[in-house]
Design a protein around this motif. Structure first.
Motif: not given
Length: 266
Positions: A160-175
């Motif tokens: 999960l942390a690896e995916r969230m470290a990707e450049p595309w990750f935006d917490p506002a887009g994880l609803l």
């Protein structure tokens, strides 16, 4: 070499030959990847997962068959592989090396120009963006929702942390759909480019099913992506998951014949 060949193959075939899990392994866990390279082609094995790609300019010369023979000689156990875009050369190689076609994953697409239904959140629930303190609840729901899914169900805190470290990750887009402090479901959206978005993962706690959360969260994510200005949204769905296909079709998603990924097993 891998990057260049993969980019050339994607340009020629219209589908990326390496999936996200493979790229993450190459970047974060190269020690898990066995690699074979020859004549402008490469094969990778991660666990039992095979990836084989040949540069378009080197195809039709036996490069793919040679790489696969080398892999099977070095690793005779069971293997699985995706053909992204259901490429006919991959099908021929599978037949000649006794790989069976076992699964089909559809890509469905929706133009953002089509109007979206109004979002209606079930009574008593709140849909909001991700916060760092939500990690454990997201993992709990993901594990329950995808208990029988061979890829998504294996996600742990590290991945999960690896995916969230990707450049595309935006917490506002994880609803997240929440009821008090409890997360009942989530829709993880992904923006690939200014023009393209994705329904990345929709997961619903089995204990909360039957409350309309899947459709509500999917729609919430589509509104979010539309607000970012993307022109098209895509998603991946199992071809035999009729209820999910029906939900997505009802939201304006369609599947074209060439938008199919095929899973092979030996």
């Amino acid at each position: 070499m891998i990057d260049d060949i993969a980019a050339a193959a994607e340009a020629a075939d219209g589908a990326a030959p390496l999936d996200e899990a493979t790229w993450l392994a190459l970047r974060h866990h190269p020690e898990r990847v066995r690699t074979w390279e020859r004549n402008r082609g490469f094969a990778l094995v991660i666990g039992s997962e095979l990836t084989l790609v040949v540069h378009p300019d080197a195809r039709g010369r036996g490069v793919g068959a040679g790489l696969l023979d080398a892999v099977l000689a070095a690793r005779p156990g069971g293997l699985e592989a995706w053909s992204h875009g259901d490429h006919p050369a991959a099908a021929a190689l599978a037949r000649s090396h006794r790989f069976a076609r076992v699964r089909e994953l559809w890509v469905m697409r929706r133009p953002s120009s089509s109007p979206l239904p109004q979002l209606r959140v079930p009574d008593g629930l709140v849909v909001r963006g991700y916060r760092p303190e939500d990690a454990a609840e997201v993992l709990r729901v993901n594990a329950a929702a995808f208990a029988h899914h061979p890829e998504q169900g294996a996600m742990d805190a590290a991945s999960l942390a690896e995916r969230m470290a990707e450049p595309w990750f935006d917490p506002a887009g994880l609803l997240l759909a929440t009821e008090g402090e409890r997360v009942l479901g989530f829709h993880w959206t992904k923006q690939h480019s200014p023009e393209l978005g994705e329904v990345y993962v929709v997961g619903i706690d089995p204990a909360a099913q039957g409350r309309g959360l899947g459709k509500a969260l999917t729609l919430a994510g589509l509104h979010h992506l539309a607000g970012l200005g993307v022109r098209e949204v895509l998603l991946y769905v199992e071809s035999d998951n009729a209820p999910a296909v029906a939900v997505y079709a009802g939201l304006g998603f369609t599947h074209a014949a060439g938008d199919t990924h095929v899973r092979y097993r030996r």
